[in-house]
Design a protein around this motif. Structure first.
Motif, PDB file in Angstrom:
ATOM      1  N   UNK A   1       0.457  -1.336   0.211  1.00  0.00           N
ATOM      2  CA  UNK A   1      -0.195   0.009  -0.044  1.00  0.00           C
ATOM      3  C   UNK A   1       0.899   1.140  -0.164  1.00  0.00           C
ATOM      4  N   UNK A   2       0.081   2.324  -0.506  1.00  0.00           N
ATOM      5  CA  UNK A   2       1.419   3.377  -0.631  1.00  0.00           C
ATOM      6  C   UNK A   2       1.519   3.994   0.365  1.00  0.00           C
ATOM      7  N   UNK A   3      -0.060   3.666   2.064  1.00  0.00           N
ATOM      8  CA  UNK A   3       0.847   4.791   3.237  1.00  0.00           C
ATOM      9  C   UNK A   3       1.496   4.547   3.130  1.00  0.00           C
TER      10      UNK A   3
ATOM     11  N   UNK B   1       6.991  10.180  -2.186  1.00  0.00           N
ATOM     12  CA  UNK B   1       6.580  10.781  -1.138  1.00  0.00           C
ATOM     13  C   UNK B   1       7.836  11.422  -0.289  1.00  0.00           C
TER      14      UNK B   1
ATOM     15  N   UNK C   1       5.242   4.296   2.100  1.00  0.00           N
ATOM     16  CA  UNK C   1       5.433   6.317   2.987  1.00  0.00           C
ATOM     17  C   UNK C   1       5.771   5.939   4.038  1.00  0.00           C
TER      18      UNK C   1
ATOM     19  N   UNK D   1       5.139   4.432  -5.406  1.00  0.00           N
ATOM     20  CA  UNK D   1       4.244   6.166  -5.076  1.00  0.00           C
ATOM     21  C   UNK D   1       4.665   6.687  -3.707  1.00  0.00           C
TER      22      UNK D   1
ATOM     23  N   UNK E   1      -0.648   4.931 -13.664  1.00  0.00           N
ATOM     24  CA  UNK E   1       0.436   5.776 -12.660  1.00  0.00           C
ATOM     25  C   UNK E   1       1.084   5.625 -12.529  1.00  0.00           C
TER      26      UNK E   1
ATOM     27  N   UNK F   1       2.439   1.192  -6.510  1.00  0.00           N
ATOM     28  CA  UNK F   1       1.895   2.031  -4.986  1.00  0.00           C
ATOM     29  C   UNK F   1       2.832   2.208  -4.087  1.00  0.00           C
TER      30      UNK F   1
END
Lengths: 351, 380
Positions: B259-261, B293, B264, B289, B318, B286
């Motif tokens: 997952x992206x969260x 960030x 990160x 990404x 994406x 994802x």
């Protein structure tokens, strides 16, 4: 000497002592392996450091824990749908802001409209749960199981099963930071939610009512408290918190990922309430305890990342720490310690 | 704390009529509740299936009502008549662009024009639903069952049932873990190990191109969900090929759970522990990404012109946007277009030929410099 002892006794006797103690224990354990854990610097005008990560990343959970505390206190049950409600709120917000498209580079509708809709969605979900629990007298776990299972389905329907991206700088601000302010925005959101709730509970009779209903809903009804209404409201409030938390989580990834927003977070929220020294049976509660519990959970995750624990072992460490913290706070352990102490004192006297 | 059992104490003092009324009410409540559960539960599935596949739902109801007729048609088909082949496909659910492309590929391959009838089932990420769907397929006596499994384990019983019914099962995408290999006919999917090799191969070329071939290279990996096929394959592929490069050092691996969260969050932690990261390998787009960030938030740069090289897997739409924006260096494709390959296998089986147990789909490597040119050609 005696004064000192008395002070220590008073300190350890306060309700929040143990939760705070555990939080510090987790944080301080970093000094062994990651001496730089507490270093904070400024990067791109935003505070940067492990400790900031803890405070920042815990925000979603703190907001959830606030709502969960009230639900637990008033109804003696838990709301297991909050993670799914977060996902619904995120999906609603992104759907409105993207106008139904899959990825957009500018808002198709005003930002505030999306935020309001997401919060209303959260409140609606909360009302649904509250209605089932308070009015229909369905067991909280069963009642909230409905949205727990259906919530993500609803979110999937809204986003048409896709991850909806909102690639707009201003949408990211809620989840990252506002230029010129060094503290990440989620921290403020969590702070505002906690403060407002705290004031609401302390300045009105609501806090007392919730406790009374939680201890004995029938007796409180006989006293003239509308216990059904109080329980209903606590679920609505929990839904509202989930909605806000969902907005923050969605803003962090500037998208609505129906499958993953708030995944398993309902369990962390319940754990936060428990780690805060609250009884899951309802009644007396400490809002700040839950908030500290939430920070402890995030501190633990960040600590394990910082220590470089291999990913397949992380759950084991987490479980071990949680067991220790919960055991430390159990009343049975206190009783055992007390019994040992009295036995020792008695033994001394005999000798 | 005193707790009064409301129901018990009240019932004692109530007369019969009230008890009856109360009982009736409780029955009513239960009924309403059950209805609500069923409605909410079902409407999810139903509508998801409908929006995703109006044609499929139609054929589903068709299949259910005219089962006898269908059985007849099947015998006809077996008699050599060029009748349509009924394929039951149980999909994980809609979860990402990749998954949608996978579904679309199946739907566009198994059309009536191509001589197929597709019964599509959306499992909404739950294995129970898949097991139910497969049993339904068996009852409807389809010709082939295609499963994109949610999890690797727990398939033995239901696949045995399919085998007993004589229906060949083709697994797509994720591998399954069964005690007996003969429970499925073939598997179609990505060679995750090869993807790992490709990523290292690309990095090797890239470093040579940028004159860093003899420099020390520090790498961190953001892994997928631990235990998933993609995570295992990609991690092992990278690890194996890294042995050829003595100068490369894997600083740390941590899971970002796809997952992206989480990606990160993990990258934030990496950046604080190590200040000399040269390459980030994210095991899906994802997480990449999220990592990008985190890199930007830490005041560093990434992409072809930045300090940190970002390698990713999947190559969803994406990711191409991210590469065009100059954030990501490369994405190794994980091809979701399984339909044609499955159709090929079914074609062979129809002719009575034997098929390979494991069939990989073709996959490419898409670096940033070709992203702008490639994007319009992509189907997902």
């Amino acid at each position: 000497m005696n004064k000192c002892m008395a002070f220590v006794k008073k300190l350890t006797g306060t309700r929040l002592f143990l939760p705070i103690f555990c939080l510090f224990l987790v944080l301080l354990s970093n000094l062994i392996k990651t001496p730089g854990f507490f270093e904070v610097s400024l990067k791109n005008g935003v505070l940067y450091g492990y400790i900031i990560d803890v405070i920042n990343r815990a925000s979603d959970l703190v907001i959830l824990a606030v709502g969960m505390t009230l639900v637990v206190a008033a109804s003696g049950g838990t709301d297991i749908s909050v993670g799914a409600v977060m996902s619904v709120a995120g999906a609603v917000c992104c759907f409105i802001l993207s106008g139904g498209q899959q990825t957009v580079n500018e808002f198709q509708n005003p930002y505030l409209l999306g935020v309001m809709a997401a919060i209303i969605a959260g409140i609606l979900c909360g009302s649904f749960n509250g209605f089932l629990v308070a009015k229909m007298k369905i067991q909280p776990m069963v009642a909230t199981l409905i949205l727990f299972t259906a919530g993500r389905g609803i979110a999937q329907l809204i986003t048409k099963g896709q991850i909806t991206y909102i690639r707009v700088e201003s949408y990211k601000k809620l989840g990252s930071s506002i230029p010129g302010i060094p503290i990440p925005t989620p921290v403020f959101v969590a702070l505002i939610v906690v403060l407002l709730t705290y004031v609401l509970l302390k300045k009105t009779t609501l806090g007392v009512y919730i406790q009374t209903v939680g201890i004995n809903s029938k007796a409180s009804r006989l006293m003239g408290i509308n216990s059904t209404m109080i329980i209903f409201l606590s679920y609505v409030f929990c839904g509202l918190c989930a909605g806000i938390s969902g907005l923050v989580a969605s803003s962090r990834i500037y998208s609505a990922d129906a499958n993953n927003i708030g995944l398993n977070l309902e369990l962390d929220a319940i754990l936060a309430v428990a780690l805060g020294g609250n009884s899951l049976g309802g009644g007396k509660f400490s809002l700040l305890g839950s908030v500290i519990g939430a920070y402890t959970i995030q501190a633990l995750s960040t600590t394990l990342y910082a220590m470089g624990v291999s990913p397949d072992q992380i759950p084991v460490y987490k479980a071990a720490v949680v067991v220790i913290i919960v055991a430390l706070q159990s009343t049975e352990l206190k009783r055992m310690v007390k019994r040992l102490q009295t036995e020792r004192v008695a033994g001394k006297k005999v000798a | 704390m005193i707790r009064i059992d409301t129901n018990g104490s009240e019932n004692d003092s109530l007369n019969g009529g009230k008890v009856m009324k109360k009982r009736f009410l409780s029955v009513l409540t239960v009924a309403v509740m059950a209805a609500a559960t069923i409605l909410t539960g079902c409407s999810g599935t139903q509508t998801a299936a409908t929006t995703a596949a109006p044609a499929a739902t139609e054929s589903k109801s068709d299949a259910a009502t005219t089962e006898a007729a269908k059985a007849e048609s099947k015998t006809e088909a077996k008699a050599g008549d060029k009748k349509e082949i009924v394929v039951g496909f149980s999909q994980v659910g809609a979860e990402s662009d990749w998954r949608t492309a996978n579904t679309e590929s199946m739907k566009s391959t198994f059309t009536e024009k191509n001589g197929y009838k597709l019964i599509f089932d959306d499992a909404q990420q739950k294995q129970e639903n898949q097991l139910k769907a497969v049993r339904n397929f068996i009852q409807q006596d389809v010709d082939y069952i295609v499963i994109a499994p949610v999890t690797e384990t727990g398939w033995d019983t239901v696949l045995q049932e399919a085998k007993d019914a004589g229906i060949p099962v083709i697994i797509v995408d994720r591998m399954i873990n069964v005690s007996d290999d003969s429970l499925y006919t073939a598997w179609v999917g990505s060679n995750f190990l090869q993807e790992g090799y490709d990523a290292v191969g690309w990095l090797d070329e890239y470093l040579k191109k940028t004159d860093r071939a003899d420099k020390d290279i520090n790498i961190v990996t953001i892994q997928g969900t631990i235990g998933s096929s993609a995570q295992i394959g990609r991690t092992n592929g990278v690890e194996e090929k890294m042995k050829d490069h003595a100068k490369w050092k894997m600083l740390e691996r941590q899971t970002g759970e796809f997952t992206q969260a989480k990606g990160q969050e993990v990258m934030e932690s990496f950046l604080k522990t190590y200040n000399n990261i040269d390459v980030v390998i994210a095991e899906n787009d994802n997480m990449a990404f999220g990592a990008i960030d985190a890199i930007k938030a830490a005041g560093k740069t990434c992409g072809p012109k930045g300090d940190i090289t970002v390698i990713s897997f999947d190559a969803v739409a994406a990711a191409f946007d991210s590469m065009i924006a100059g954030d990501m260096n490369v994405s190794v494709e994980c091809n979701p277009l399984h339909g044609p390959r499955v159709s090929e296998i079914i074609g062979k089986l129809e002719k009575g030929e034997t098929v390979e147990k494991i069939a990989y789909v073709k996959e490419g490597v898409y670096p940033a410099d070709t992203a702008a040119a490639e994007k319009p050609k992509r189907q997902y």
